[in-house]
Scaffold this active site. Sequence first.
Site, PDB file in Angstrom:
ATOM      1  N   ASP A 190       0.815  -1.204   0.000  1.00 14.84           N
ATOM      2  CA  ASP A 190       0.000   0.000   0.000  1.00 14.84           C
ATOM      3  C   ASP A 190       0.855   1.262   0.000  1.00 14.84           C
ATOM      4  OD1 ASP A 190      -2.381  -1.352  -0.054  1.00 14.84           O
ATOM      5  OD2 ASP A 190      -2.764  -1.219   2.100  1.00 14.84           O
TER       6      ASP A 190
ATOM      7  N   LYS B 175      -3.587   3.505  -2.762  1.00  8.77           N
ATOM      8  CA  LYS B 175      -4.720   4.360  -3.112  1.00  8.77           C
ATOM      9  C   LYS B 175      -4.658   5.618  -2.268  1.00  8.77           C
ATOM     10  CE  LYS B 175      -7.862   1.204  -2.137  1.00  8.77           C
ATOM     11  NZ  LYS B 175      -7.102  -0.053  -1.907  1.00  8.77           N
TER      12      LYS B 175
ATOM     13  N   MET C 284      -7.810   8.031   8.630  1.00  8.80           N
ATOM     14  CA  MET C 284      -8.094   8.499   7.265  1.00  8.80           C
ATOM     15  C   MET C 284      -9.090   9.661   7.266  1.00  8.80           C
ATOM     16  SD  MET C 284      -8.340   4.757   5.382  1.00  8.80           S
ATOM     17  CE  MET C 284      -9.425   4.076   6.650  1.00  8.80           C
TER      18      MET C 284
END
Length: 259
Positions: free
Chosen positions: A37, A59, A173
Amino acid sequence: MTVTGKVYLIGSGPGDPDLMTVRALRMLQDADSVVYDRLVSPEILAMSPKTATMVPVGKAPKCHTVPQDRINEILAERALAGETVARLKGGDPMIFGRGSEEAEYLQARGIEVEYAPGITAAQGMAAATGVPLTHRGLATGVRYVTGHMAADKTLNLNWDSLADIDTTLVVYMGASSISEIALRLMRAGLPSKLPVLAVSNVTTPRETHVLSSLGQIGVDAQTLILRTPVLFVIGRVVSLYQSPAFQEVPLQKMAMVGD
Protein backbone atom coordinates in the site's frame (compact mmCIF):
# COMPACT_ATOMS: atom_id res chain seq x y z
CA MET A 1 1.75 -28.94 -13.00
CA THR A 2 1.89 -25.54 -11.33
CA VAL A 3 1.60 -25.56 -7.54
CA THR A 4 -0.63 -22.82 -6.13
CA GLY A 5 1.22 -20.37 -3.91
CA LYS A 6 -0.08 -18.55 -0.89
CA VAL A 7 -0.78 -15.01 0.27
CA TYR A 8 0.45 -13.52 3.52
CA LEU A 9 -1.74 -10.65 4.76
CA ILE A 10 0.87 -8.72 6.72
CA GLY A 11 0.36 -5.82 9.09
CA SER A 12 3.54 -3.75 8.94
CA GLY A 13 2.57 -1.61 11.92
CA PRO A 14 2.53 2.19 12.04
CA GLY A 15 5.89 2.71 10.33
CA ASP A 16 8.81 1.99 12.63
CA PRO A 17 10.46 -1.30 11.59
CA ASP A 18 11.14 -2.08 15.27
CA LEU A 19 7.39 -2.39 15.80
CA MET A 20 6.92 -5.17 13.26
CA THR A 21 6.25 -8.59 14.74
CA VAL A 22 8.74 -11.41 14.22
CA ARG A 23 6.02 -13.26 12.32
CA ALA A 24 5.43 -10.31 9.98
CA LEU A 25 9.13 -9.96 9.23
CA ARG A 26 9.53 -13.68 8.58
CA MET A 27 6.61 -13.67 6.16
CA LEU A 28 7.87 -10.59 4.34
CA GLN A 29 11.34 -12.02 3.87
CA ASP A 30 9.89 -15.27 2.55
CA ALA A 31 8.01 -13.53 -0.29
CA ASP A 32 8.51 -13.86 -4.03
CA SER A 33 6.50 -10.68 -4.57
CA VAL A 34 5.42 -7.81 -2.31
CA VAL A 35 2.13 -6.10 -3.05
CA TYR A 36 2.16 -2.97 -0.90
CA ASP A 37 0.00 0.00 0.00
CA ARG A 38 0.92 3.66 -0.43
CA LEU A 39 1.23 4.29 3.30
CA VAL A 40 3.70 1.53 4.09
CA SER A 41 6.81 3.35 5.29
CA PRO A 42 9.97 3.30 3.16
CA GLU A 43 11.82 1.87 6.15
CA ILE A 44 9.53 -1.18 6.09
CA LEU A 45 9.73 -1.57 2.32
CA ALA A 46 13.52 -1.62 2.58
CA MET A 47 13.24 -4.86 4.55
CA SER A 48 11.73 -6.73 1.59
CA PRO A 49 13.84 -9.40 -0.10
CA LYS A 50 16.08 -7.95 -2.78
CA THR A 51 14.88 -10.69 -5.13
CA ALA A 52 11.18 -9.92 -4.61
CA THR A 53 9.05 -8.24 -7.26
CA MET A 54 7.68 -5.02 -5.77
CA VAL A 55 4.10 -4.21 -6.80
CA PRO A 56 2.71 -0.84 -5.61
CA VAL A 57 -1.08 -0.73 -5.36
CA GLY A 58 -1.56 2.29 -3.12
CA LYS A 59 -4.72 4.36 -3.11
CA ALA A 60 -5.15 7.99 -2.16
CA PRO A 61 -8.46 9.73 -1.40
CA LYS A 62 -10.39 10.19 -4.67
CA CYS A 63 -7.41 8.74 -6.57
CA HIS A 64 -7.61 4.97 -6.73
CA THR A 65 -4.92 4.26 -9.31
CA VAL A 66 -5.36 0.54 -8.63
CA PRO A 67 -9.00 -0.26 -7.75
CA GLN A 68 -9.66 -2.83 -5.04
CA ASP A 69 -11.05 -5.33 -7.54
CA ARG A 70 -7.78 -5.18 -9.46
CA ILE A 71 -5.74 -5.60 -6.27
CA ASN A 72 -7.70 -8.77 -5.54
CA GLU A 73 -6.94 -10.04 -9.05
CA ILE A 74 -3.22 -9.25 -8.74
CA LEU A 75 -2.96 -11.23 -5.53
CA ALA A 76 -4.80 -14.19 -7.03
CA GLU A 77 -2.84 -14.16 -10.30
CA ARG A 78 0.50 -14.24 -8.53
CA ALA A 79 -0.52 -16.91 -6.04
CA LEU A 80 -2.03 -19.10 -8.78
CA ALA A 81 1.28 -18.77 -10.63
CA GLY A 82 2.95 -20.44 -7.65
CA GLU A 83 4.34 -17.38 -5.87
CA THR A 84 4.43 -16.65 -2.16
CA VAL A 85 2.86 -13.21 -2.03
CA ALA A 86 3.32 -10.71 0.79
CA ARG A 87 0.33 -8.38 0.89
CA LEU A 88 1.89 -5.60 2.92
CA LYS A 89 -0.40 -3.17 4.68
CA GLY A 90 0.19 -0.36 7.14
CA GLY A 91 -1.00 -0.92 10.68
CA ASP A 92 -3.13 -4.02 11.07
CA PRO A 93 -4.77 -5.59 8.00
CA MET A 94 -7.98 -6.23 9.94
CA ILE A 95 -8.49 -2.62 11.08
CA PHE A 96 -9.66 -0.51 8.13
CA GLY A 97 -7.25 -2.51 5.96
CA ARG A 98 -9.69 -4.56 3.87
CA GLY A 99 -7.78 -7.66 4.86
CA SER A 100 -10.92 -9.72 5.33
CA GLU A 101 -12.25 -8.69 1.90
CA GLU A 102 -9.06 -9.78 0.18
CA ALA A 103 -8.94 -13.03 2.16
CA GLU A 104 -12.52 -13.82 1.18
CA TYR A 105 -11.73 -13.30 -2.50
CA LEU A 106 -8.60 -15.46 -2.34
CA GLN A 107 -10.08 -18.28 -0.31
CA ALA A 108 -13.00 -18.52 -2.73
CA ARG A 109 -10.40 -19.40 -5.37
CA GLY A 110 -8.69 -22.04 -3.27
CA ILE A 111 -5.72 -19.87 -2.32
CA GLU A 112 -4.21 -20.28 1.13
CA VAL A 113 -4.14 -17.13 3.27
CA GLU A 114 -2.15 -16.51 6.44
CA TYR A 115 -2.21 -13.43 8.66
CA ALA A 116 0.40 -11.44 10.54
CA PRO A 117 -1.26 -8.88 12.82
CA GLY A 118 0.29 -5.45 13.11
CA ILE A 119 0.33 -2.71 15.70
CA THR A 120 -2.40 -0.33 14.64
CA ALA A 121 -1.68 3.40 14.34
CA ALA A 122 -3.62 4.28 17.49
CA GLN A 123 -1.39 2.05 19.60
CA GLY A 124 1.69 3.46 17.91
CA MET A 125 0.44 6.97 18.71
CA ALA A 126 0.01 6.11 22.39
CA ALA A 127 3.55 4.77 22.63
CA ALA A 128 5.07 7.66 20.66
CA THR A 129 3.29 10.53 22.41
CA GLY A 130 2.47 9.20 25.86
CA VAL A 131 -1.23 9.88 25.30
CA PRO A 132 -3.10 6.79 26.51
CA LEU A 133 -6.18 5.47 24.77
CA THR A 134 -7.90 4.92 28.13
CA HIS A 135 -7.13 6.46 31.50
CA ARG A 136 -8.93 6.20 34.82
CA GLY A 137 -11.15 9.24 35.31
CA LEU A 138 -10.74 10.41 31.71
CA ALA A 139 -11.80 7.60 29.38
CA THR A 140 -13.39 4.23 30.09
CA GLY A 141 -13.22 3.06 26.47
CA VAL A 142 -11.88 3.76 23.00
CA ARG A 143 -13.46 3.63 19.55
CA TYR A 144 -11.79 3.53 16.15
CA VAL A 145 -13.67 5.04 13.21
CA THR A 146 -12.79 5.82 9.62
CA GLY A 147 -13.12 9.32 8.25
CA HIS A 148 -13.27 8.05 4.68
CA MET A 149 -16.11 6.00 3.25
CA ALA A 150 -15.88 3.52 0.38
CA ALA A 151 -16.36 5.02 -3.09
CA ASP A 152 -16.01 8.50 -1.51
CA LYS A 153 -19.55 8.33 -0.17
CA THR A 154 -20.85 10.83 2.40
CA LEU A 155 -19.94 10.03 5.98
CA ASN A 156 -22.85 8.31 7.65
CA LEU A 157 -21.67 7.63 11.18
CA ASN A 158 -23.77 7.34 14.33
CA TRP A 159 -22.82 10.74 15.68
CA ASP A 160 -24.94 10.52 18.84
CA SER A 161 -23.23 7.26 19.74
CA LEU A 162 -19.75 8.62 19.00
CA ALA A 163 -20.26 11.81 21.02
CA ASP A 164 -19.47 10.15 24.36
CA ILE A 165 -17.34 12.28 26.66
CA ASP A 166 -16.10 9.16 28.48
CA THR A 167 -14.78 7.51 25.32
CA THR A 168 -11.62 8.29 23.36
CA LEU A 169 -12.40 8.60 19.67
CA VAL A 170 -9.63 7.81 17.18
CA VAL A 171 -10.25 8.84 13.57
CA TYR A 172 -8.30 7.09 10.82
CA MET A 173 -8.09 8.50 7.26
CA GLY A 174 -9.85 11.69 8.32
CA ALA A 175 -7.57 14.45 7.02
CA SER A 176 -10.05 15.58 4.38
CA SER A 177 -13.15 15.23 6.55
CA ILE A 178 -12.07 16.27 10.04
CA SER A 179 -13.92 19.61 9.76
CA GLU A 180 -17.21 17.83 9.15
CA ILE A 181 -16.48 15.22 11.82
CA ALA A 182 -15.73 17.88 14.44
CA LEU A 183 -18.86 19.85 13.55
CA ARG A 184 -21.10 16.80 13.73
CA LEU A 185 -19.63 15.72 17.06
CA MET A 186 -20.21 19.17 18.53
CA ARG A 187 -23.78 19.18 17.26
CA ALA A 188 -24.20 15.81 18.98
CA GLY A 189 -23.09 17.32 22.29
CA LEU A 190 -19.30 17.22 22.63
CA PRO A 191 -17.79 20.51 23.88
CA SER A 192 -15.83 22.68 21.46
CA LYS A 193 -12.92 22.86 23.95
CA LEU A 194 -12.46 19.09 23.99
CA PRO A 195 -8.76 18.51 23.15
CA VAL A 196 -7.73 16.93 19.87
CA LEU A 197 -4.30 15.64 18.91
CA ALA A 198 -3.41 15.14 15.25
CA VAL A 199 -0.40 12.91 14.64
CA SER A 200 1.15 12.59 11.19
CA ASN A 201 3.44 9.72 10.16
CA VAL A 202 3.38 8.27 13.65
CA THR A 203 6.50 6.35 14.86
CA THR A 204 8.59 7.41 11.85
CA PRO A 205 11.34 10.06 11.60
CA ARG A 206 8.74 12.23 9.84
CA GLU A 207 6.32 12.22 12.79
CA THR A 208 4.66 15.56 13.60
CA HIS A 209 2.03 16.60 16.15
CA VAL A 210 -0.64 19.29 16.24
CA LEU A 211 -2.47 19.94 19.51
CA SER A 212 -5.85 21.55 18.99
CA SER A 213 -9.48 21.41 20.12
CA LEU A 214 -12.68 20.13 18.61
CA GLY A 215 -13.76 23.65 17.74
CA GLN A 216 -10.42 24.55 16.13
CA ILE A 217 -9.12 21.36 14.51
CA GLY A 218 -10.97 21.95 11.22
CA VAL A 219 -9.14 25.25 10.73
CA ASP A 220 -5.79 23.88 11.90
CA ALA A 221 -5.98 20.88 9.59
CA GLN A 222 -6.48 23.18 6.62
CA THR A 223 -3.79 25.71 7.46
CA LEU A 224 -1.00 23.54 8.86
CA ILE A 225 1.21 21.03 7.10
CA LEU A 226 -0.08 17.54 7.92
CA ARG A 227 1.41 14.83 5.77
CA THR A 228 -0.65 11.70 5.38
CA PRO A 229 -1.24 9.38 7.08
CA VAL A 230 -2.80 11.47 9.85
CA LEU A 231 -4.49 10.12 12.95
CA PHE A 232 -6.85 12.26 15.04
CA VAL A 233 -7.29 11.52 18.74
CA ILE A 234 -10.34 13.19 20.28
CA GLY A 235 -11.01 13.09 23.98
CA ARG A 236 -10.00 14.07 27.48
CA VAL A 237 -6.96 11.76 27.43
CA VAL A 238 -5.28 14.29 25.12
CA SER A 239 -4.99 16.56 28.16
CA LEU A 240 -2.16 14.24 29.28
CA TYR A 241 -0.08 15.17 26.24
CA GLN A 242 3.20 16.58 27.49
CA SER A 243 5.77 17.95 25.06
CA PRO A 244 8.43 20.54 25.88
CA ALA A 245 8.61 21.26 22.15
CA PHE A 246 4.94 22.14 22.07
CA GLN A 247 5.24 24.42 25.06
CA GLU A 248 7.98 26.37 23.29
CA VAL A 249 6.69 26.44 19.71
CA PRO A 250 3.60 28.37 18.54
CA LEU A 251 0.79 26.22 17.15
CA GLN A 252 1.29 27.64 13.65
CA LYS A 253 4.77 26.09 13.55
CA MET A 254 4.00 22.90 15.42
CA ALA A 255 3.38 20.81 12.31
CA MET A 256 7.02 21.24 11.35
CA VAL A 257 8.40 19.81 14.60
CA GLY A 258 10.11 16.50 13.90
CA ASP A 259 10.80 17.25 10.20
